[in-house]
Write a protein that holds these residues in place. Sequence first.
Motif, PDB file in Angstrom:
ATOM      1  N   ASP A   1     -19.119 -10.107 -29.189  1.00 55.53           N
ATOM      2  CA  ASP A   1     -18.698 -10.799 -27.831  1.00 55.53           C
ATOM      3  C   ASP A   1     -17.432 -11.624 -28.014  1.00 55.53           C
ATOM      4  O   ASP A   1     -17.252 -12.312 -28.937  1.00 55.53           O
ATOM      5  N   ARG A   2     -16.608 -11.622 -27.086  1.00 55.21           N
ATOM      6  CA  ARG A   2     -15.599 -12.350 -26.745  1.00 55.21           C
ATOM      7  C   ARG A   2     -15.570 -13.006 -25.538  1.00 55.21           C
ATOM      8  O   ARG A   2     -15.953 -12.584 -24.767  1.00 55.21           O
ATOM      9  N   LYS A   3     -15.418 -14.336 -25.530  1.00 55.41           N
ATOM     10  CA  LYS A   3     -15.484 -15.182 -24.296  1.00 55.41           C
ATOM     11  C   LYS A   3     -14.243 -14.858 -23.519  1.00 55.41           C
ATOM     12  O   LYS A   3     -14.679 -14.955 -22.109  1.00 55.41           O
TER      13      LYS A   3
ATOM     14  N   GLY B   1      -2.454   8.354 -29.241  1.00 51.30           N
ATOM     15  CA  GLY B   1      -3.545   7.683 -29.387  1.00 51.30           C
ATOM     16  C   GLY B   1      -3.878   6.564 -28.341  1.00 51.30           C
ATOM     17  O   GLY B   1      -2.859   5.917 -28.033  1.00 51.30           O
ATOM     18  N   HIS B   2      -5.305   6.282 -27.906  1.00 49.29           N
ATOM     19  CA  HIS B   2      -5.616   5.040 -27.066  1.00 49.29           C
ATOM     20  C   HIS B   2      -6.834   4.452 -27.824  1.00 49.29           C
ATOM     21  O   HIS B   2      -7.625   5.214 -28.662  1.00 49.29           O
ATOM     22  N   LEU B   3      -6.961   3.228 -27.472  1.00 53.61           N
ATOM     23  CA  LEU B   3      -8.170   2.560 -28.068  1.00 53.61           C
ATOM     24  C   LEU B   3      -8.455   1.666 -26.896  1.00 53.61           C
ATOM     25  O   LEU B   3      -7.838   1.053 -26.271  1.00 53.61           O
ATOM     26  N   ILE B   4     -10.077   1.748 -26.632  1.00 53.85           N
ATOM     27  CA  ILE B   4     -10.671   0.673 -25.964  1.00 53.85           C
ATOM     28  C   ILE B   4     -11.785   0.233 -26.465  1.00 53.85           C
ATOM     29  O   ILE B   4     -12.519   0.772 -27.528  1.00 53.85           O
ATOM     30  N   THR B   5     -11.851  -1.109 -26.477  1.00 50.55           N
ATOM     31  CA  THR B   5     -12.894  -1.877 -27.146  1.00 50.55           C
ATOM     32  C   THR B   5     -13.597  -2.666 -26.000  1.00 50.55           C
ATOM     33  O   THR B   5     -13.281  -2.907 -24.788  1.00 50.55           O
ATOM     34  N   ILE B   6     -14.970  -2.562 -26.149  1.00 47.00           N
ATOM     35  CA  ILE B   6     -16.125  -3.244 -25.039  1.00 47.00           C
ATOM     36  C   ILE B   6     -17.071  -4.180 -25.726  1.00 47.00           C
ATOM     37  O   ILE B   6     -17.425  -3.662 -26.861  1.00 47.00           O
ATOM     38  N   ASN B   7     -17.148  -5.265 -25.571  1.00 49.22           N
ATOM     39  CA  ASN B   7     -18.347  -6.035 -25.684  1.00 49.22           C
ATOM     40  C   ASN B   7     -19.631  -5.275 -26.074  1.00 49.22           C
ATOM     41  O   ASN B   7     -19.856  -4.784 -24.964  1.00 49.22           O
ATOM     42  N   HIS B   8     -20.136  -5.410 -27.030  1.00 47.43           N
ATOM     43  CA  HIS B   8     -21.337  -4.648 -27.334  1.00 47.43           C
ATOM     44  C   HIS B   8     -22.668  -5.160 -26.603  1.00 47.43           C
ATOM     45  O   HIS B   8     -23.665  -4.331 -26.416  1.00 47.43           O
ATOM     46  N   SER B   9     -22.628  -6.278 -26.340  1.00 43.96           N
ATOM     47  CA  SER B   9     -23.920  -6.916 -25.840  1.00 43.96           C
ATOM     48  C   SER B   9     -24.002  -6.986 -24.328  1.00 43.96           C
ATOM     49  O   SER B   9     -25.060  -7.388 -23.688  1.00 43.96           O
ATOM     50  N   LEU B  10     -23.045  -6.164 -23.557  1.00 39.15           N
ATOM     51  CA  LEU B  10     -23.084  -5.952 -21.917  1.00 39.15           C
ATOM     52  C   LEU B  10     -24.330  -5.463 -21.441  1.00 39.15           C
ATOM     53  O   LEU B  10     -24.601  -4.200 -22.126  1.00 39.15           O
TER      54      LEU B  10
END
Length: 196
Positions: free
Chosen positions: A34-36, A49-58
Amino acid sequence: MSHIHLDPYLPSKTLEQVDDWTQDFNLTIVLSKDRKSKLGDYRRLRGDGHLITINHSLEPYLFFFVLTHELAHLYTFSTYGPRVGAHGKEWKQTFRSMLLETLDKYPEELQEPIRSFARLPKANFMASPELVRHFQYNTLGPNEAYMEDLGFDTRFEYRGEEFLTLSKLKKNYLCQHIATGRKYRFNCLARVKLRK
């Protein structure tokens, strides 16, 4: 390339859509803590290349919504090149199209708020109170509330600091920082902790 590791985080029957969107790209999607400050992030890597990060707790529908937002960055960058604005007209057009394409993947009560949001997509879904209410009301923790639920002259805590509600402005609330006396505006859907 399948992103099967995302299946537990996505609403049912949306993994196929994600795989269709991403099949032509060298894309890595990483689950983040989680990121605020953000729910997701897109970055172009060296080479192709491409990178996507997603908060895991959504919550799953919010996860899919945020992933769509980040994939719109990928599509915009790939179509228009690196010189377009991050949330400029090209991104808005791309995000709008992707939201409307997947409208039927969302529950009926969420479809109209998404359709409304898609008319003029914003960089942050917090600009749409209807979406925030749907995505986040069920995730309030113990002793948490939204600003709009507080009465006036109510003490609350925000990011470890204590405030007092003073008055309602057009869309925000005017509050006073207890320690310094300085006044701040708070979004009506800011999540705050109630003082015991």
